[in-house]
Design an enzyme around this catalytic site. Structure first.
Site, PDB file in Angstrom:
ATOM      1  N   ASP A 188      -6.230   1.507  -4.987  1.00  0.00           N
ATOM      2  CA  ASP A 188      -7.151   0.496  -4.458  1.00  0.00           C
ATOM      3  C   ASP A 188      -8.376   0.303  -5.358  1.00  0.00           C
ATOM      4  O   ASP A 188      -9.521   0.296  -4.880  1.00  0.00           O
ATOM      5  CB  ASP A 188      -7.627   0.876  -3.053  1.00  0.00           C
ATOM      6  CG  ASP A 188      -6.504   1.288  -2.129  1.00  0.00           C
ATOM      7  OD1 ASP A 188      -5.385   0.778  -2.302  1.00  0.00           O
ATOM      8  OD2 ASP A 188      -6.751   2.104  -1.224  1.00  0.00           O
ATOM      9  N   GLU A 355      -2.839  -7.415   3.189  1.00  0.00           N
ATOM     10  CA  GLU A 355      -4.107  -6.681   3.079  1.00  0.00           C
ATOM     11  C   GLU A 355      -4.741  -6.959   1.725  1.00  0.00           C
ATOM     12  O   GLU A 355      -4.259  -7.764   0.940  1.00  0.00           O
ATOM     13  CB  GLU A 355      -3.855  -5.182   3.249  1.00  0.00           C
ATOM     14  CG  GLU A 355      -2.920  -4.593   2.209  1.00  0.00           C
ATOM     15  CD  GLU A 355      -2.495  -3.165   2.543  1.00  0.00           C
ATOM     16  OE1 GLU A 355      -2.783  -2.701   3.671  1.00  0.00           O
ATOM     17  OE2 GLU A 355      -1.882  -2.518   1.678  1.00  0.00           O
TER      18      GLU A 355
END
Length: 465
Positions: A188, A355
């Site tokens: 991420d 997401e």
């Protein structure tokens, strides 16, 4: 036999010391990246693995390629503690102790494995050498005995100190790929630039259930050589409402201060994910929780999870907060960067969205990017849409980054984009399954170029090794 350069060790703060009874040893710092470990009392013999078991064997320029690979490890962030280190073999497995034998195994992410695969460095028996104490059994050290590697109780003898000391040398097997850009398991990634320097803020990975608790910051002038600035926020001591699930940080700057947006949750009880914001006077922290409570509560808006925050600041100085898994939401942030009007929150979910929202602007066009599919899937990928404003409306353009099985690259997603200051050169940071033995919780961070066509659409990005 070739002579390999020995890498200098430096003392760390006293708080990083692995205390070993009867030993005057001080903490030592290990350089991260690919290294080989040579015995101090048996020159030319190196730590290696064979049939998954740890050994000390001779390795020379005439050794087979496989022997050189087996004697090369990557020193990475400690799986159980950022104050210590783990050693990752070239096949992606980690050196760990089991029944006091040293072996390599696949990281399961559970607390036992992480502790068994974490070692704290102390000064070795001779100048420039290092000894590796077990994280969970600090009175034991890695030592060689009859060419086999064991985790043995420390003995205050010259023989034991020599058998448990190693020189960190240049790797026997040269690195053949440019990724990952930071060694170890990180996901991420939020890549940004402040005052002409690049900063990278990733999720610390390698935890079962993504249960990590802290964030680190890295910086670079060239996107190649990175400085590790250590832990900048730890949910355990630093966040009163979260002690788990330290996910997907993003940092924005305003008025000389830096704001870290993050996802967090509790390890027990109500484990629902929430968004927080922390503030610091430096991009490398330390950050402190700005509110003492979530910025976005997990139950505040219906549908999806409150995770994956991202802040986009438009050319007029207005900042926008984006977040959400399953449902994408956006809202204008107030000038204080730590509040917003809940009544103004908009749902902007495009087709295929899962997401990791990300927004940028170029030549008057706004780009809304996101990740599709599940992060545990090799089909995790990045898609995008364009629109006339930070809220859209959005026209989906398609997938721009996806797996490349011919190169062993899987699960390419949860990205961020940065423009090289003063140019129209763009880079995309993203995570993938660690090559070669990664999965949805063993991921690594890499960076590639992102280019635009003449009509403003994004060219398909070919993920590289």
């Amino acid at each position: 036999m070739r002579i390999l350069p020995v890498l200098t060790l430096s003392a760390l703060a006293a708080g990083l010391l692995a205390v070993v009874p009867g030993s005057p040893a001080r903490a030592a710092a290990l350089p991260t990246g690919a290294r080989s470990l040579e015995s101090v009392n048996l020159a030319g013999r190196y730590v290696r693995h064979q049939d998954h078991l740890g050994r000390l064997d001779e390795v020379s320029s005439g050794s087979t390629t496989q022997a050189k690979l087996d004697a090369t490890f990557t020193v990475v962030n400690g799986l159980a503690s950022p104050r210590c280190h783990s050693l990752q073999a070239r096949n992606g497995q980690f050196l760990r102790h089991r029944d006091w034998r040293l072996r390599i195994d696949t990281n399961t992410g559970d607390p036992t494995f992480r502790a068994d695969a974490t070692f704290c460095a102390v000064e070795g028996s001779v100048a420039g050498s290092v000894s590796l104490a077990s994280y969970n059994y600090p009175e034991r050290r890695i030592r060689h005995r009859d060419s086999v590697l064991w985790l043995d109780p420390y003995q205050d003898t010259a023989t034991f100190r020599a058998d448990s000391s190693f020189r960190m040398t240049a790797p026997w097997a040269a690195r053949t790929t440019k990724g990952p850009v930071i060694p170890g398991l990180f996901a991420d990634p939020h890549l940004t630039a402040f005052d002409g320097r690049y900063y990278l803020y990733p999720t610390t990975d390698g935890y079962a259930g993504w249960s990590g608790t802290y964030y680190k910051a890295f910086s670079s002038t060239d996107l190649v050589n990175w400085t590790d600035h250590g832990v900048i926020l730890d949910h355990g001591p630093d966040v009163s409402w979260a002690d788990n699930s330290a996910w997907a940080p993003a940092v924005a700057a305003r008025n000389g201060r830096y704001y870290l947006y993050f996802s967090g949750g509790a390890a027990s009880g109500n484990t629902g994910k929430q968004l927080g914001v922390a503030v610091a006077d430096s991009p490398t922290g330390p950050f402190r929780d700005a509110l003492g409570h979530p910025l976005v509560r997990g139950d505040q808006f219906p549908g999806g999870q409150a995770i994956d925050p991202m802040v986009f600041t438009d050319d007029d100085g207005q900042s926008y907060l984006y977040w959400g898994q399953g449902v994408a939401r956006a809202v204008r942030l107030n000038a204080d960067m730590v509040s917003y009007d809940p009544a103004q929150v908009r749902t902007i979910t495009p087709p295929g969205y899962n997401e990791a929202p990300f927004v940028l602007t170029r030549n008057g066009t706004y780009y809304f990017m996101w990740s599709e599919n599940d992060t545990r899937s090799e089909d995790y990928r990045v898609a995008y849409a364009t629109g006339p404003s930070p809220f859209g409306p959005w026209t989906k353009r398609g997938v721009v980054l996806e797996k490349r099985l011919g190169a062993g690259i899987k699960g390419t997603g949860h990205h961020s984009v940065v423009r090289a200051p003063g140019t129209d050169t763009w880079y995309i940071a993203y995570h993938r399954f660690a090559v070669p033995a990664g999965n949805g919780t063993n991921r690594e961070t890499t960076i590639d170029r992102m280019e635009f066509n003449a009509d403003g659409t994004i060219r398909p990005i070919v993920p590289t090794l």
